[in-house]
Design an enzyme around this catalytic site. Structure first.
Site, PDB file in Angstrom:
ATOM      1  N   HIS A  52       2.337   9.854   4.892  1.00 55.70           N
ATOM      2  CA  HIS A  52       3.173   9.120   4.343  1.00 55.70           C
ATOM      3  C   HIS A  52       3.992   8.174   5.405  1.00 55.70           C
ATOM      4  O   HIS A  52       4.749   7.023   5.045  1.00 55.70           O
ATOM      5  CB  HIS A  52       3.792   9.222   3.031  1.00 55.70           C
ATOM      6  CG  HIS A  52       3.088   9.341   1.885  1.00 55.70           C
ATOM      7  ND1 HIS A  52       2.716   8.226   1.256  1.00 55.70           N
ATOM      8  CD2 HIS A  52       2.696  10.446   1.339  1.00 55.70           C
ATOM      9  CE1 HIS A  52       1.978   8.774   0.179  1.00 55.70           C
ATOM     10  NE2 HIS A  52       1.840  10.045   0.118  1.00 55.70           N
ATOM     11  N   LYS A  91      14.201  -1.744  -2.535  1.00 55.28           N
ATOM     12  CA  LYS A  91      13.451  -0.837  -1.811  1.00 55.28           C
ATOM     13  C   LYS A  91      14.500   0.276  -1.550  1.00 55.28           C
ATOM     14  O   LYS A  91      15.809  -0.016  -1.760  1.00 55.28           O
ATOM     15  CB  LYS A  91      12.988  -1.101  -0.445  1.00 55.28           C
ATOM     16  CG  LYS A  91      11.955  -1.940  -0.402  1.00 55.28           C
ATOM     17  CD  LYS A  91      11.479  -2.401   1.170  1.00 55.28           C
ATOM     18  CE  LYS A  91      10.316  -3.403   0.966  1.00 55.28           C
ATOM     19  NZ  LYS A  91       9.022  -2.618   0.569  1.00 55.28           N
ATOM     20  N   ARG A  92      14.288   1.308  -1.170  1.00 48.90           N
ATOM     21  CA  ARG A  92      14.976   2.516  -0.698  1.00 48.90           C
ATOM     22  C   ARG A  92      15.976   2.121   0.300  1.00 48.90           C
ATOM     23  O   ARG A  92      15.374   1.394   1.210  1.00 48.90           O
ATOM     24  CB  ARG A  92      14.370   3.855  -0.409  1.00 48.90           C
ATOM     25  CG  ARG A  92      15.177   4.954  -0.133  1.00 48.90           C
ATOM     26  CD  ARG A  92      14.399   6.292   0.154  1.00 48.90           C
ATOM     27  NE  ARG A  92      12.964   5.955   1.040  1.00 48.90           N
ATOM     28  CZ  ARG A  92      12.948   6.191   2.080  1.00 48.90           C
ATOM     29  NH1 ARG A  92      13.858   6.561   3.096  1.00 48.90           N
ATOM     30  NH2 ARG A  92      11.905   6.023   2.780  1.00 48.90           N
ATOM     31  N   LYS A 123       3.070  -5.008  -6.056  1.00 47.63           N
ATOM     32  CA  LYS A 123       3.558  -5.409  -7.590  1.00 47.63           C
ATOM     33  C   LYS A 123       4.122  -6.755  -7.591  1.00 47.63           C
ATOM     34  O   LYS A 123       3.915  -7.632  -8.453  1.00 47.63           O
ATOM     35  CB  LYS A 123       4.783  -4.240  -7.940  1.00 47.63           C
ATOM     36  CG  LYS A 123       4.202  -2.888  -8.057  1.00 47.63           C
ATOM     37  CD  LYS A 123       5.395  -1.993  -7.899  1.00 47.63           C
ATOM     38  CE  LYS A 123       5.204  -0.428  -7.845  1.00 47.63           C
ATOM     39  NZ  LYS A 123       6.217   0.477  -7.505  1.00 47.63           N
ATOM     40  N   LYS A 156      13.759  -0.524   6.803  1.00 43.53           N
ATOM     41  CA  LYS A 156      13.560  -1.493   5.636  1.00 43.53           C
ATOM     42  C   LYS A 156      14.173  -2.659   6.060  1.00 43.53           C
ATOM     43  O   LYS A 156      13.799  -3.904   5.344  1.00 43.53           O
ATOM     44  CB  LYS A 156      13.610  -0.928   4.426  1.00 43.53           C
ATOM     45  CG  LYS A 156      12.559   0.297   4.078  1.00 43.53           C
ATOM     46  CD  LYS A 156      12.641   0.924   2.556  1.00 43.53           C
ATOM     47  CE  LYS A 156      11.778   2.132   2.413  1.00 43.53           C
ATOM     48  NZ  LYS A 156      10.581   1.992   2.424  1.00 43.53           N
ATOM     49  N   THR A 158       4.615  -0.326  -1.925  1.00 47.45           N
ATOM     50  CA  THR A 158       3.846  -0.642  -3.024  1.00 47.45           C
ATOM     51  C   THR A 158       4.537  -1.790  -3.649  1.00 47.45           C
ATOM     52  O   THR A 158       3.924  -2.402  -4.485  1.00 47.45           O
ATOM     53  CB  THR A 158       3.416   0.483  -3.797  1.00 47.45           C
ATOM     54  OG1 THR A 158       4.839   1.166  -4.136  1.00 47.45           O
ATOM     55  CG2 THR A 158       2.444   1.510  -3.311  1.00 47.45           C
TER      56      THR A 158
END
Length: 778
Positions: free
Chosen positions: A327, A514-515, A626, A520, A622
């Site tokens: 991942h 998100k985390r 969505k 990010k 992901t």
């Protein structure tokens, strides 16, 4: 006995000693759940003969299970009718917050996979840990994240069945514990649907009470065994910045891996006896990231110590059973365990790691790879055990989770392994379940789609392509706009209740959920918002469409820099939200305790989906899928599944910015933070806001540390490690382009609908069928 669902609910309420009129949310939750369990039990007991797949994951982030299970059982409408009949609000179970099990994307993916497998009739069971507390309950206090216990079991657990008789014993160097399984049904939707199982293990003491210590009135010692055992399954991902934290993490991983393997072997022996030659014909085990990789030497140990196979007999069985999903390419996330620490926790496993290492070295020598050339492959490097290397070597399959991610694995991150065994590598782009992420969370858009093309999309998302011919129909576009407005109103009400914040539903909604992690780039988002604010104040930006910027994220408890970013976003929000000139132009909100239930409100309301990770860092993502499915445009980099989303829906219907992987990795790059800030005064201004007194970090030094990480770097990373400064101008330009395009609401809504119509390939139904056929041999 009459088995209609409504009557079963009434019976369950009567057993609880309440009526529909006197029952509170907890009693209603218990009753409807138990009623559904009563009806599904006969289906759950049916197990098809043949090979079964097992999904080993440190976490499963299920979200609220009651609505999803009722939908998949075909009982949701009857439940809503029952509520209406008794004058109860359809949202009455909203306060039952039972969706804390799990953490983030890894666990949510696992949950989507289980849903899709059951719906598509794929025999797949999940195995993990029944954590007593979720990740943590997040509150933002004075702008700082504070963590509180998240007791997801306080409302009971009517969807689990305790299987006391299938408990197993797990041994560590310093203790023994009992692993007790709790089974949850995983219910498939539609005609092909089956009921699979998620088995979660709870740690309990072998002997709960030391009676001698108790009688001697040493009460702490009397309950020490219980407390130490329960700590194993108390909290997901304990902080591991100390040796004790690392020991507990390793214990957790071994605990659920060994318990699951013992359970699987027990079932195999019941069917086949002690002949293990058919093991890989009966069982496939997918390792979800490196967390369960200790399963590999543990299965070797079980086969060799308890069932007396030789290493040469056991190894091909192990390799035939296991497959590994990678991942991440980030070195810090590819687990490595200190040998001394491992020996202090599970010494019985270490000899089998040595056997694997030695076999690998022999195989490398046979291929002429020796000396320094062999070292990048070593499972043991003297002081550490490399779990990802073990996972690649001792399995028959390694897959990435988006096309660019898999290409990076093959060409850069794992290129030496790919050169040896190219046939073992494949791509399986992640997906999401449309049952939860459209049918459940956005019934208004679901109804629009079903009215236009029928409801076949619920089990075959590719049918969304049938929307393409109606996208030019102004009435369809107008109805979509009405749906989006309704979802914004619903989020407004939810936010008012949860945050005490008055969200403007007439604004453009720009969402990043998100985390919280540096790669990010939530900090880049905050810098851009601040630049926009100053641009509006100074008159540089005109014709601006009023925008609400929404964030949701949790920072790991020990991740100091991520917590600093949360504080900085809060300071930007305070500045903008308190400025009277911005009242009709901008809002900024960081929602508290972001979880699946919050996501189900945020995603359908969004106009712009923020997917801004540095190119080459996000394996897939992901949330991007969505948002796409619910009709938002992607504002993103060419990273992860963003690339495939844009290929499907068109670059003209999304907003791509930033440097590519090739540009970022160009050895001839000459840009530095100093050069970039000198060339771009707007960039310098936002970066300097960290240290020039614009904002107050409460005397913590957090903002100075953030500034130094960008401008100077640290011993473990270069300056501006994730290229925020490099991408700043491109990001601001793309964001303002999307904002301008929003002026033509009809055209913008058309872009959103094009994304919906091309979201078919991003169903986890597609992903899981690829795993089943191409990896598990089902």
């Amino acid at each position: 006995m009459d088995k209609t669902f409504s009557k079963e609910i009434d019976r369950e309420l009567a057993r609880l000693g309440v009526s529909p009129e006197t029952a509170g949310p907890k009693e209603l939750y218990t009753a409807v759940s138990q009623a559904a369990m009563e009806l599904l039990m006969p289906r759950w007991k049916e197990k098809a003969a043949g090979k079964r797949a097992c999904y080993f994951s440190a976490e499963f982030l299920l979200g609220r299970v009651v609505s999803a299970n009722l939908l998949n059982l075909g009982l949701l409408e009857e439940w809503n009718d029952w509520l209406r009949q008794h004058h109860l609000h359809p949202d009455i179970l909203e306060e039952i917050e039972d969706d804390a099990l799990g953490n983030g994307g890894l666990g949510r993916l696992a949950a989507c996979f289980l849903d899709s497998a059951a719906t598509q009739g794929v025999p797949l069971d999940g195995y993990g840990i029944r954590y007593r507390y979720g990740l943590f309950r997040q509150k933002i206090e004075n702008g700082f994240q504070r963590e509180y216990p998240d007791d997801w079991l306080r409302f009971g657990d009517p969807w689990s069945v305790r299987r006391e008789e299938e408990s197993v014993v797990i041994s560590f160097r310093d203790q023994q514990v009992r692993a007790v399984p709790y089974d949850m049904p995983v219910i498939g939707y539609g005609e092909k649907g089956v009921v699979n199982t998620l088995r979660l293990w709870q740690a309990e003491p072998v002997e709960e009470l030391d009676l001698t210590a108790f009688n001697n009135q040493d009460y702490d010692a009397a309950y020490r065994n219980r407390n130490r055992a329960e700590a194993l399954s108390a909290v997901l991902y304990p902080n591991d910045d100390t040796q004790e934290g690392k020991r507990l993490r390793l214990k957790q991983q071994y605990f659920f891996s060994s318990a699951s393997l013992q359970s699987i072997l027990r079932g195999y022996i019941a069917r086949r006896g002690e002949d293990f030659t058919h093991l890989s014909e009966d069982v496939a085990i997918q390792l979800n990231d490196t967390h369960p990789t200790v399963s590999i030497p543990e299965l070797l140990r079980l086969l060799m110590e308890e069932h007396l196979l030789s290493f040469e007999e056991a190894f091909p069985l192990v390799q035939g059973v296991f497959a590994y999903t990678n991942h991440t390419i980030m070195a810090e996330a590819l687990e490595k365990w200190d040998v001394e620490l491992l020996l202090s926790v599970i010494p019985q496993v270490y000899p089998y790691i040595v056997l694997l290492h030695n076999r690998l070295r022999r195989e490398l020598r046979g291929r002429g790879i020796t000396g320094k050339e062999a070292e990048p492959y070593f499972i043991l490097d003297g002081t550490r055990v490399h779990m990802a290397r073990m996972a690649i070597y001792a399995t028959h399959s390694t897959n990435g989770v988006a096309r660019i991610h898999t290409d990076i694995l093959k060409e850069r991150a794992l290129k030496e392994w790919y050169a040896l065994w190219p046939e073992r590598f494949s791509n399986k782009t992640n997906g999401i379940t449309q049952r939860r992420w459209l049918a459940l969370c956005n019934p208004e858009l679901s109804a629009l789609i079903t009215d236009e093309i029928g409801d076949g999309w619920l089990t075959d998302l590719d049918q969304l392509e049938q929307l393409v011919p109606v996208l030019e129909d102004g009435a369809v576009v107008a109805r979509f706009q009405q749906v989006k407005e309704e979802k914004k109103r619903q989020l407004r009400d939810y936010v008012a209740k949860r945050e005490g914040f008055e969200l403007r539903e007439d604004f453009l909604f720009d969402v990043q959920i998100k985390r919280l992690h540096e790669y990010k780039r939530q900090l880049l988002n905050a810098f851009s918002i601040l630049d926009t604010y100053w641009g509006l104040k100074e008159g540089r930006i005109t014709g601006f469409q009023p925008t609400a910027y929404l964030f949701g994220a949790k920072a790991a408890p020990g991740y100091y820099r991520a917590k600093g970013i949360i504080k900085y976003i809060g300071e930007v929000a305070r500045l903008i939200n308190s400025d009277p000139e911005m009242k009709d132009l901008m809002q900024v909100l960081f929602v508290q305790n972001y979880n699946v239930s919050y996501a189900e409100k945020l995603i359908p309301s969004a106009d712009v989906s923020e997917q801004i990770s540095t190119a080459g860092t996000e394996a897939s993502g992901t949330s991007n899928m969505k948002f796409m499915l619910n009709g938002a445009v992607t504002l993103g980099t060419l990273d992860g599944a963003n690339i495939e989303i844009v290929e499907q829906a068109g670059a003209e219907n999304n907003y791509i910015f930033g440097a590519t992987v090739e540009q970022i990795q160009d050895p001839g790059r000459t840009d530095t933070p100093e050069h970039l800030c000198e060339a771009q005064p707007r960039l310098r201004r936002v970066v300097e806001s960290l240290v020039d007194g614009t904002f107050d970090d409460g005397g913590t030094g957090m903002f100075r540390e953030l500034y130094d990480s960008l401008m100077k770097g640290a011993s473990w990373h270069k300056p501006d490690q994730y290229d925020l400064l490099l991408d700043f101008q491109s990001y601001c330009d793309a964001r303002l382009r999307a904002n301008r395009d929003y002026q033509d609401r009809g055209e913008f809504a058309h872009k959103c609908l094009v994304n919906v119509a091309h979201a078919g390939p991003f169903s986890s139904d597609r992903t899981i069928l690829q795993y089943a056929k191409e990896i598990w041999g089902l």
